[in-house]
Design a protein around this motif. Structure first.
Motif, PDB file in Angstrom:
ATOM      1  N   ARG A  30     -13.504 -19.928 -18.244  1.00 27.10           N
ATOM      2  CA  ARG A  30     -13.183 -18.581 -18.721  1.00 27.10           C
ATOM      3  C   ARG A  30     -12.578 -17.713 -17.616  1.00 27.10           C
ATOM      4  O   ARG A  30     -11.998 -16.669 -17.891  1.00 27.10           O
ATOM      5  CB  ARG A  30     -14.437 -17.890 -19.256  1.00 27.10           C
ATOM      6  N   LEU A  31     -12.798 -18.117 -16.380  1.00 27.00           N
ATOM      7  CA  LEU A  31     -12.347 -17.303 -15.239  1.00 27.00           C
ATOM      8  C   LEU A  31     -11.079 -17.853 -14.584  1.00 27.00           C
ATOM      9  O   LEU A  31     -10.753 -17.479 -13.453  1.00 27.00           O
ATOM     10  CB  LEU A  31     -13.473 -17.207 -14.202  1.00 27.00           C
ATOM     11  N   LYS A  32     -10.379 -18.733 -15.283  1.00 26.22           N
ATOM     12  CA  LYS A  32      -9.129 -19.272 -14.735  1.00 26.22           C
ATOM     13  C   LYS A  32      -8.146 -18.127 -14.500  1.00 26.22           C
ATOM     14  O   LYS A  32      -8.004 -17.227 -15.320  1.00 26.22           O
ATOM     15  CB  LYS A  32      -8.534 -20.295 -15.695  1.00 26.22           C
ATOM     16  N   TYR A  34      -8.544 -16.200 -11.874  1.00 23.83           N
ATOM     17  CA  TYR A  34      -9.266 -15.413 -10.877  1.00 23.83           C
ATOM     18  C   TYR A  34      -9.711 -16.325  -9.732  1.00 23.83           C
ATOM     19  O   TYR A  34      -9.845 -17.543  -9.905  1.00 23.83           O
ATOM     20  CB  TYR A  34     -10.519 -14.764 -11.472  1.00 23.83           C
ATOM     21  N   GLU A  76     -12.425  -6.046 -16.906  1.00 23.15           N
ATOM     22  CA  GLU A  76     -11.693  -7.318 -16.963  1.00 23.15           C
ATOM     23  C   GLU A  76     -12.635  -8.474 -17.249  1.00 23.15           C
ATOM     24  O   GLU A  76     -12.334  -9.369 -18.055  1.00 23.15           O
ATOM     25  CB  GLU A  76     -10.954  -7.559 -15.640  1.00 23.15           C
ATOM     26  N   LEU A  77     -13.804  -8.451 -16.603  1.00 21.36           N
ATOM     27  CA  LEU A  77     -14.765  -9.544 -16.791  1.00 21.36           C
ATOM     28  C   LEU A  77     -15.358  -9.523 -18.196  1.00 21.36           C
ATOM     29  O   LEU A  77     -15.548 -10.572 -18.818  1.00 21.36           O
ATOM     30  CB  LEU A  77     -15.875  -9.452 -15.737  1.00 21.36           C
ATOM     31  N   SER A  79     -13.863  -8.564 -20.838  1.00 18.57           N
ATOM     32  CA  SER A  79     -12.847  -9.075 -21.769  1.00 18.57           C
ATOM     33  C   SER A  79     -12.828 -10.600 -21.817  1.00 18.57           C
ATOM     34  O   SER A  79     -12.492 -11.196 -22.847  1.00 18.57           O
ATOM     35  CB  SER A  79     -11.458  -8.549 -21.373  1.00 18.57           C
ATOM     36  N   ARG A  80     -13.251 -11.247 -20.718  1.00 23.10           N
ATOM     37  CA  ARG A  80     -13.282 -12.718 -20.678  1.00 23.10           C
ATOM     38  C   ARG A  80     -14.520 -13.287 -21.384  1.00 23.10           C
ATOM     39  O   ARG A  80     -14.526 -14.453 -21.763  1.00 23.10           O
ATOM     40  CB  ARG A  80     -13.261 -13.209 -19.226  1.00 23.10           C
ATOM     41  N   PHE A  81     -15.562 -12.475 -21.506  1.00 23.52           N
ATOM     42  CA  PHE A  81     -16.828 -12.990 -22.043  1.00 23.52           C
ATOM     43  C   PHE A  81     -17.336 -12.153 -23.224  1.00 23.52           C
ATOM     44  O   PHE A  81     -18.528 -12.102 -23.486  1.00 23.52           O
ATOM     45  CB  PHE A  81     -17.895 -13.008 -20.938  1.00 23.52           C
ATOM     46  N   SER A  82     -16.424 -11.514 -23.929  1.00 25.11           N
ATOM     47  CA  SER A  82     -16.829 -10.598 -24.995  1.00 25.11           C
ATOM     48  C   SER A  82     -17.571 -11.306 -26.128  1.00 25.11           C
ATOM     49  O   SER A  82     -18.346 -10.674 -26.862  1.00 25.11           O
ATOM     50  CB  SER A  82     -15.608  -9.856 -25.551  1.00 25.11           C
TER      51      SER A  82
END
Length: 414
Positions: A30-32, A34, A76-77, A79-82
């Motif tokens: 999910r953090l690709k 970053y 931002e974070l 939005s990746r793990f909503s």
């Protein structure tokens, strides 16, 4: 051997390792895009079986600054793990706390710096801590850390948060790196006299805390600054008694059953009506504990002990007095008869004045406050909305925290 038995209980197996690795793999996907790294005890190989949070740090350019971490990075974070079960938690700045298959995964924004001494926030040092520990601990050393962590948890001295004021995981690792084994660490700790200095490098400034460990990645910082005198003493005493008579009680203490009430005990239940960050709350709790102790002592009550327990929804402050009953009048001690600059003022403010056999002036004064509950209610203060429920203990109804407070002695001591 006791340590071998403990290790069997606390060393993670391959099933747990694979489960955590799978969770981390999904999170990292999910953090690709970053710059993200796994940190913490899992990365260092010092976590305890069934007792770990996973830490993933996401690094932003130093130039964006601390405010970016507080405002934009967390958005931002999220939005990746909503679609995950998450909450926004707070330390020096906000971070994301995920619940993945019953495992807590902390996603922490930080600034990318070239060395620990360049850190802008505490989180920025973390990768340097990870590298230092992994470079200095072999597999045997990791097991020694596990033993020390479980020992500290068992005696109630593990955790650098304000609620505990004890030993962090990083400090536990540094102690093993310095003293090499669990037993050596306990042997040294049993002889500690504050201030205790454990140096990997010379400090870049003067420290005042009872345990001083200049952080090897940033010597301006005392890595052990959170450790209170109480928890330092607890660890030293437990170390001495474990070396004399090793027991599983140090690692896995049984809850004591104790129902003898000595003195008068007031329970002050504080119900928080607003969400409060735990470290902020417990800073206020311990300030209130010190304030109440001082005020009750000034009012003439003999305080045996005050402590607190609970969480950020409901907490209890327990006050143990020799007696809640106190006389209406008290002896007021004045100046010596030859201290002329003070005598006129004393005479003007007092009545029933006499000179004692020691040459001092004395008087009888009336106490303005004799009701403990009213004194406590009028002096307790929190920055968040709360309500109070006060009760005098008449019987103990199985509350383990209250039993520990009444018993005082830890099970390994007596």
């Amino acid at each position: 051997m006791i340590e071998e038995e403990v290790l069997k209980r606390i060393k993670p197996d391959d099933v747990e390792r694979h489960k955590l690795e799978k969770i981390l793999s999904n999170v990292m996907d999910r953090l690709k895009g970053y710059e993200a790294e796994v940190e913490g005890s899992f990365r260092k190989g010092t976590w305890l079986k069934g007792d770990t949070d996973l830490d993933v740090f996401v690094f932003f350019p130093k130039e964006v600054g601390k405010e970016y971490l507080k405002e934009m990075a967390i958005k931002e974070l999220v939005s990746r793990f909503s679609d995950y079960n998450y909450t926004i938690a707070y330390a020096e700045h906000p971070y994301l706390m995920l619940d993945v298959e019953g495992v807590e995964v902390d996603i922490v924004p930080a600034l990318k710096v070239l060395s620990g001494s360049e850190a802008v926030t505490a989180a920025d040092r973390t990768p340097f801590h990870t590298r230092f520990v992994t470079q200095h601990l072999d597999e045997k050393g990791k097991d020694e850390v596990r033993l020390l962590k479980r020992f500290l948890k068992g005696i109630g001295a593990y955790g650098a948060e304000i609620k505990v004021q004890g030993f962090s995981g990083y400090v536990s690792e540094l102690l093993i790196i310095h003293y090499e084994t669990f037993k050596n660490t306990l042997a040294e700790a049993s002889k500690w006299v504050p201030p205790v200095k454990v140096y990997f490098t010379e400090p870049a400034r003067e420290f005042t805390e009872p345990l001083q460990i200049p952080d090897p990645v940033d010597p301006r910082r005392n890595a052990a600054s959170a450790v209170s005198m109480e928890k330092l003493g607890l660890f030293s005493l437990a170390s001495r008694y474990y070396l004399k008579e090793p027991s599983m009680e140090f690692f896995f203490p049984k809850e004591p059953h104790y129902d003898k009430i000595k003195g008068d005990i007031l329970l002050v239940n504080v119900i928080l009506e607003e969400n409060v960050v735990e470290d902020i709350l417990w800073g206020q709790v311990w300030r209130n504990v010190d304030k109440i102790r001082n005020i009750l002592t000034e009012r003439g009550f003999r305080v045996i002990d005050i402590s607190a327990w609970g969480n950020n929804e409901k907490l209890t402050i327990a006050i143990q007095l020799e007696s809640k009953d106190i006389g209406k009048y008290y002896l007021n001690i004045g100046p010596y008869f030859y201290q002329w600059e003070s005598i006129d003022n004393f005479v003007r403010k007092n009545e029933n004045i006499w000179i004692g056999r020691d040459g001092r002036l004395y008087s009888i004064k009336e106490r303005k406050e004799t009701d403990v509950t009213e004194i406590v209610k009028s002096n307790l203060s929190f920055k968040h909305k709360f309500k109070l429920e006060l009760e005098w203990v008449k019987e103990v109804k199985g509350d383990p925290c209250l039993m520990r407070f009444l018993r005082k002695s830890p099970p390994w001591l007596k």
